[in-house]
Structure formats: C-alpha cells, structure tokens
Design a protein around this motif. Structure first.
Motif, PDB file in Angstrom:
ATOM      1  N   LEU A 221     -87.822 -41.123   6.494  1.00 35.75           N
ATOM      2  CA  LEU A 221     -88.496 -39.994   7.140  1.00 35.75           C
ATOM      3  C   LEU A 221     -87.807 -39.595   8.441  1.00 35.75           C
ATOM      4  O   LEU A 221     -87.753 -38.391   8.769  1.00 35.75           O
ATOM      5  CB  LEU A 221     -89.962 -40.351   7.406  1.00 35.75           C
ATOM      6  N   ALA A 222     -87.275 -40.545   9.152  1.00 35.63           N
ATOM      7  CA  ALA A 222     -86.585 -40.210  10.409  1.00 35.63           C
ATOM      8  C   ALA A 222     -85.283 -39.491  10.134  1.00 35.63           C
ATOM      9  O   ALA A 222     -84.890 -38.564  10.871  1.00 35.63           O
ATOM     10  CB  ALA A 222     -86.343 -41.483  11.208  1.00 35.63           C
TER      11      ALA A 222
ATOM     12  N   LYS B 246     -86.260 -35.779   8.678  1.00 32.35           N
ATOM     13  CA  LYS B 246     -87.457 -35.178   9.265  1.00 32.35           C
ATOM     14  C   LYS B 246     -87.407 -33.657   9.171  1.00 32.35           C
ATOM     15  O   LYS B 246     -88.411 -32.997   8.892  1.00 32.35           O
ATOM     16  CB  LYS B 246     -87.598 -35.640  10.715  1.00 32.35           C
TER      17      LYS B 246
ATOM     18  N   LEU C 264     -92.842 -39.192  13.977  1.00 32.32           N
ATOM     19  CA  LEU C 264     -92.973 -38.995  12.535  1.00 32.32           C
ATOM     20  C   LEU C 264     -94.401 -38.595  12.208  1.00 32.32           C
ATOM     21  O   LEU C 264     -95.363 -39.044  12.845  1.00 32.32           O
ATOM     22  CB  LEU C 264     -92.608 -40.287  11.788  1.00 32.32           C
TER      23      LEU C 264
END
Length: 771
Positions: free
Chosen positions: A542-543, A546, A575
């Motif tokens: 997710l990072a 993003k 996040l």
C-alpha cells in the motif's frame, strides 16, 4: 619249563654221603634252594593279593549289573514305549554283550590273564642242567633225591589247583555267571519296557522333528544376488540420503512402483523360504493387530492449542476429531494442552479463564456443537502445557504420550509433530502407537528468518524438525508446499472450513438470485496482528502504490503483540487503513465485504482465505505455494508482482464474485477434507487392517506378505535418532540452551493439582529421582 622248589632236609642228607670234592657244589645248591623257596612264597602271597583285588572288582561290577537289571524290571511305573525300534542303540547293545561274554568265557582267557597279571606267580628255576652235572659227579646218588623233589612238586601243584590259583580264575567265573543271567532277560525291550507310550518321550520326539525340519521350498528359492542387495540398500537409505539433498533419479521408461513391487516380492519369497518369524513372535504371515475388543479402532489426535484461543491448531484438530468420530467406525480422543491460570490470562481472549478442565471441556463442546450443527461423540483429554512468550506458542510439559492409555494407543495424529517433539522427553510415539501421522501446520522457518540471526537459527531448526518428525512419525502430511520438505511426507490439504461459512455462502447466493445486493462493503483484512502474519507485506504494497490506489480504503481486524507498532507505522505512512479489534470471521459485521485481501506469504494454508471463499467473496492473495489449493477457485485472484496486486484489487472491486458450484463447496467442506486425510495418511488401509509394510502380493498363484519385523536401514537410523534425542532432551542445561521453558521436562505442582496427577517422582521413580 618250571621246576618246583626242593626239600632242604633231604638235600642236606644227600650231600653228607658225597665225596669231599663235591661239598662246595652242594653248599651252593643249598643256598640257591633257600632263596628259591623264599621267592616262591612271596610270589604266592602276591598272587593271592592280586586275586582278591580282582575278586573285589568283579563283585563291584556284579552289583552294578544287578542294579541295572533290577531297575529295568516290569515293576517300573512308567508306561511302555510303542516300538522297540525307537531306541536303536539298545538293540545293537545286546549282540555286543553276547560277543563279549563268548570271547571272555573261552578257556584261554584264564591263562592269558594270569600271564598278564601275575608273571611272578609261575616263576621257577630250571635245574635240569644242574641235576645232570651233579649226577655225573656224585655217582648217581642224586637220582633218588631228585625223585623226591619231583614228588614234592606234584603234591604242591595239586595243592595249588585245589586253592584255585592256577585253575579258572574266580573273577572270570563270576563274570561269566552274571552275563548268563543278564542274557536270560531275552532282549533290551524288556529292560526298557517301562518307557513305552510315555507322553514325555512323544513330546521330545515331536520337538526334535520340528527343530530338524527343513524350511519348505528353501531349496527352490535362490538367494538375493548382489544387484538386488544393492537395490534394497539404496531404497532403504533413501530417506536418510534425502537429508543431504541426494535424490535418486529413475529412467523415464522405468516404472518405479513396478520395480519396488518386484523387489518386495523377491525379499518376501526369500525370507518366507527360510522360515523367518516376526519379532512379535508370530509366523511370517501373522500381522500385527491391535487389541480391539469392541470392533473399533482408537484414534488419538494430539494438538498444541485449544479453544478459546482461535488459532488454526486449536480449531482444525477439533473439527477433525468431530468428523472422524461422526463416521462411528473408530473411537476418537482429542488431547489438548491445559494451561495454568497465569498462562490462560496471557493466551485466551477477553480475559476468559477456566478453573478446571471440565469447565473448559464444556466450553469447547458447546462451541463445536454450535459450529457443526451436531453433537460429536469423542473424548477430550488434557495434558500439561506452558505458554512461551518468546515463541508465542504452548510447549508441552512432561511426556505427552503417557496421557493416552496403552489400551487405546492404536493410531496417533500429531498436529504439528515438530512442535510437539522439540523437547519431548518420553516414549517414542512410533513405539507406543501402531501408526503415527504428523500434520504440518506452520512454516516456522519463515517466522525464524525474520528474527535476529534468523538464517543461522533457521538452518538448525530445519534439521531438528526433519529429525524429530522422521523419528516419531510413520507418515507426514504437509498442508502445502510452503512448509519445509520433510521425510516421509506428502502434500495435501486436509483442512476444511467451518460449516457455518458454507451456510453463509449459500445465503449470499440465494440473495443474489433474488436480485438483492449481497455485498455493500469493499475490502478488508483479518488476522492476528503480528508482523509475520502478512502485515509487513500489506503495508509495503500500500505504501508503494498509494497513488495507484487513490481512494482505496481497507478495514483491518485483528489483535496481537505488534498491534501498536503496526498502527503507528501505518499512521506515519499516511495509509488509508482503519484498524478495529479482532473478531470471529463469521461475525455479521463482516458478511457485507466483497473482497478479502491477504498478502501473507508466511502462512502454510490460510484458514481465513478458505473461509472467505466459502462465503462467496473475492480473495486477492499472492501467487505462493500456500495458496495453490485456492488458485483453482474462480474467485481467487493471485498476483505475482506489486503492479499485479494493484490490478487484481481493482478487478475485484469492479466485478462481482461467481457463486460456488456444489463441487467447489464440497471441496471446501470438512467431509471432503476428512476423506482426503484418510486417503493420504493411509488411514484407510490401517482401519481395514491392511498395514503398510505387510501388503499382500500374489505371484504364481501364491500369497506372500512382507514381514512387519524386517528391519530396514531407515528404521534403524530413525531408532538411533530417537534415542539420541531422548538423551539430549533429558539434560536440563541443554534444554535451556535451546530455548526450552524451565521446568517443562516434567509437569509442575500446579498441573498436578489441576489435572489430579501424581507427582512425576511417583510416576517414574528411579533410585529416588525421576525421569
């Protein structure tokens, strides 16, 4: 020629009338006669002594013969023998005795004995020449005297004959008489008539026949040649060589199963022809069968966790016990750890504790009955355990195998066999149970590699796991290829899902058929909040993407030791994750989610993934061996790269999942999992009394079975490993050096109180100490 001694008186008178010229000669003769008389008297006394000695010997021999004769009379109480020919040497003895009597009864024997034993008794001096010389000198005056001497000799000879010294010898005469009496017994059968029809003799005869009997067909079966012996050695040492990465490659055109069958048949034929017997005391075809008095086999399932700890090793063994007991073909016992109150507070959620094993058992049964919808008939037992904070797992205390009674020690299923046996100091499982199956749940190597000096620790743990599982298991099942390769192992998913998840999936499918909206929420993730459970991979993905997943929202459910650190990291990276407390996957609040995301690569077979598929959701997971079983389902979307992850998430959010077919629902059920387990663990053959290692094979119309006692190189190595492991785990210092919890070699006082156990010093006393 022998001359008797002369009369000294008459000799003196004859010499006085002779001339003076012959006085010296007669003086010499007189002196010689006195010496001859004295010597003859001594010889006679010696002959008498020797005769008496032989007479005593003959009397002793006579008594021995009488004892032999009288002991063999018909008054003997033993029953007679059936046939006189059964003792052949006694038939041969009779003619030899008769021949001995005939030879030694001949007249010549007396003279020969006298010549050998008493040579001095016949000693005499030949005076014929002296007499002729004296007669010539003394004018014939000696002729009259000589006649007197000859007459004296005749009288003496008659006297000796009357005394029996020169006649037939008395001992010989007695011996001849006794032999005649012995011969009157007619035959040796009469002597040994008391032994006829004796039961003892019959048993001895039958035993001798059994011992001397040649093995059947031993001459027809050739021995194993050198290539066959080498083939047996290579095959038996295969598991041992696997530890060093040495694997055998078969030619493509060769069927290895056929080769093994032929080799097994040859070994069985040779051993059968030699009359080989099994170490359990049976014959070659006798199988080792458990003591089953009620017609049912006994299955013991031993696991490392228990409810209310909602972990895979607590839930899945519980379902396995319920569905194995449901068939009613075998009796099932589930053995789970009992924790003291202090450990319960650390492990069980919501501060839930139990004051007694009975209370926890009621909780387990109620939860199970609510989940499966039927009342399972199996037994729940407890063994002492302690919780390790460092390992975040429960370690058995003492010998876990002793909590299964020997009468029920038939089949054992070890859930996480490496975990159960790391510090196991007790009886070897394969020695106590007829068949032991290990099921590998956890990829411990993946967790260890994440720790400090993880690579070095993983190296040692890998080999320790291999050694303890091969020493304590007959068969090992790996849920997926994500686990380490272990000896005697096969890969098969033998887990199912809770039936209530399948019911939820059916409900969702019914709503969709009615045109209702089944999923009103987006994506979520559920799992114990520790970095190794996929949280690291999730935050990294997710990072990194993003911006690609702009506006993507993910709800995270879970509790765990790393919860604070995980949440702070996600907040720091900004996040879009919403953390909530952990809850049951079947909770109503989770039914509306459409996509389950699981980026974990440390799982062996993620239960949450199977549950999400059963509820009809999309699953986005990594292309990893742990997800191989799920990849066949159309709602399972696997990714290989981070970019692919983004694409799969968008695809799942954009589309609707497909309803599960009946076949897909069955494959996820515990009925199918139990069927797979029975097949891959070889439990079907065990339950049907078809034992591995004793398979019956036919050749040329004959049935030949492998011997259960035939030791193999692999079995001998396994036994050595088990013995070495037992010795090492018995040392408290070595246990502590390898990370064991202090005091887990034996259970403690609190466990004795909770489980109503005798102290270990009483259970296994050895000179005031304990094992």
């Amino acid at each position: 020629m022998n001359f008797p001694a002369m009369n000294n008186g008459r000799q003196t008178s004859a010499v006085e009338t002779a001339a003076d010229s012959s006085s010296s000669a007669f003086s010499f003769i007189s002196k010689g006669w006195r010496e001859v008389r004295d010597s003859a008297d001594a010889d006679l006394r010696l002959m008498k002594d020797r005769a008496n000695s032989f007479k005593n010997i003959a009397a002793s021999f006579d008594r021995e013969i009488e004892n032999l004769i009288y002991s063999a009379t018909p008054t003997f109480t033993l029953p007679p023998i059936r046939q006189s020919s059964e003792i052949e040497f006694m038939k041969k003895l009779h003619p030899k005795i008769s021949e001995f009597r005939r030879v030694y009864s001949a007249p010549e024997i007396s003279r020969k004995v006298m010549e050998k034993c008493g040579p001095r008794a016949n000693l005499g001096i030949d005076l014929s020449r002296i007499r002729s010389t004296i007669a010539a000198e003394v004018f014939g005056t000696m002729e009259e005297d000589m006649k007197g001497i000859i007459e004296f000799n005749k009288v003496r000879s008659e006297k000796l004959n009357e005394e029996g010294q020169f006649g037939e010898w008395e001992p010989i005469r007695v011996l001849k008489t006794r032999f005649r009496e012995f011969e009157k017994k007619n035959s040796t059968v009469e002597i040994f008539a008391g032994f006829k029809n004796n039961e003892f003799v019959e048993k001895v005869k039958s035993s001798l026949k059994a011992i001397c009997k040649e093995p059947q067909e031993s001459k027809e079966v050739p021995l194993l040649d050198v290539p066959e012996l080498l083939a047996v050695l290579v095959r038996q040492s295969g598991p041992f060589l696997d530890q060093f990465g040495i694997r055998r490659r078969e030619p493509p055109a060769v069927d290895p199963d056929k080769i093994n069958d032929e080799l097994d048949l040859r070994i069985a034929s040779v051993l059968q022809s030699t009359g080989h017997c099994s170490e359990r005391g049976g014959s070659w075809t006798d199988f080792m069968k458990p003591d089953v008095t009620d017609g049912k086999r006994h299955v013991a399932i031993v696991t490392t966790a228990s409810l209310p700890w909602m972990t895979g090793t607590a839930v899945n063994p519980l379902f396995r016990a319920a569905y194995l007991a449901k068939s009613a073909k075998q009796k099932v016992t589930l053995l789970v750890p009992w924790l003291c109150r202090s450990d319960q507070e650390l492990v069980y959620p919501n501060n839930l504790t139990f004051s007694s094993p009975e209370e926890q058992e009621n909780y387990i049964r109620n939860w199970l009955e609510e989940s499966v919808g039927f009342k399972a008939d199996f037994r729940i037992s407890f063994y002492p355990g302690k919780f390790s904070r460092e390992r975040r797992s429960i370690i058995p205390a003492g010998d876990t195998s002793q909590f299964i009674p020997s009468k029920n020690a038939d089949i054992a299923i070890l859930e996480e066999p490496e975990h159960l046996n790391w510090y196991h100091h007790g009886k070897r499982w394969t020695d106590k149970f007829n068949h032991v199956v290990g099921i590998v749940h956890t990829n411990y190597l993946e967790y260890i590699k994440r720790e400090k000096n993880g690579a070095l620790q993983a190296f040692f743990v890998k080999h320790i796991n291999n050694l303890v599982t091969r020493a304590h298991c007959h068969r090992v099942l790996r849920l997926s290829a994500a686990t380490q390769d272990m000896p005697k192992s096969v890969i098969c998913n033998v887990h199912g899902v809770n039936p209530k998840f399948l019911k939820i999936g059916e409900k969702v499918a019914a709503e969709r058929e009615l045109g209702q909206q089944a999923f009103s929420k987006g994506a979520y993730f559920l799992g114990k909040m520790v970095w190794a459970k996929g949280y690291k991979e999730l935050i990294d993905l997710l990072a990194k993407h993003k911006n690609d997943l702009n506006g993507f929202k993910l709800d995270v459910y879970g509790n765990g030791e790393d919860a604070h650190e995980v949440q702070s990291t996600a907040k720091r990276l900004d996040l879009n994750l919403h953390f909530q407390k952990g809850r049951d996957h079947a909770d109503n609040s989770l039914h509306g989610y459409k996509v389950f995301i699981n980026p974990s690569v440390s799982d062996v077979l993620c239960t949450a993934t199977a549950e999400a598929l059963a509820m009809g959701k999309f699953v986005v997971c990594a292309d990893h061996p742990s997800n191989e079983f799920f990849s066949s389902f159309p709602n399972c979307l696997t990714y290989k790269t981070p970019e692919d992850f983004v694409a799969k998430v968008k695809e799942a959010l954009r589309n609707e999942p497909q309803p599960l077919t009946p076949e897909q629902r069955y494959n996820l059920s515990w009925e199918a999992a139990t069927k797979r387990f029975i097949e891959y663990s070889e439990l079907d053959r065990i339950l049907n009394n078809e034992y591995s290692g004793t398979t019956i094979r036919k050749s040329n119309g004959k049935v030949i079975a492998r011997s259960v006692s035939m030791p193999t190189l692999s079995e001998m190595v396994d036994g050595g490993i088990a013995f070495a492991h037992y010795c090492l785990t018995g040392n408290e210092f070595l246990r502590l050096c390898t990370g064991a919890i202090p005091g887990t070699r034996d259970y403690g006082r609190q466990h004795c109180k909770d489980l109503h156990l005798l102290p270990p010093q009483v259970e296994s006393p050895i000179y005031g100490c304990y094992l």
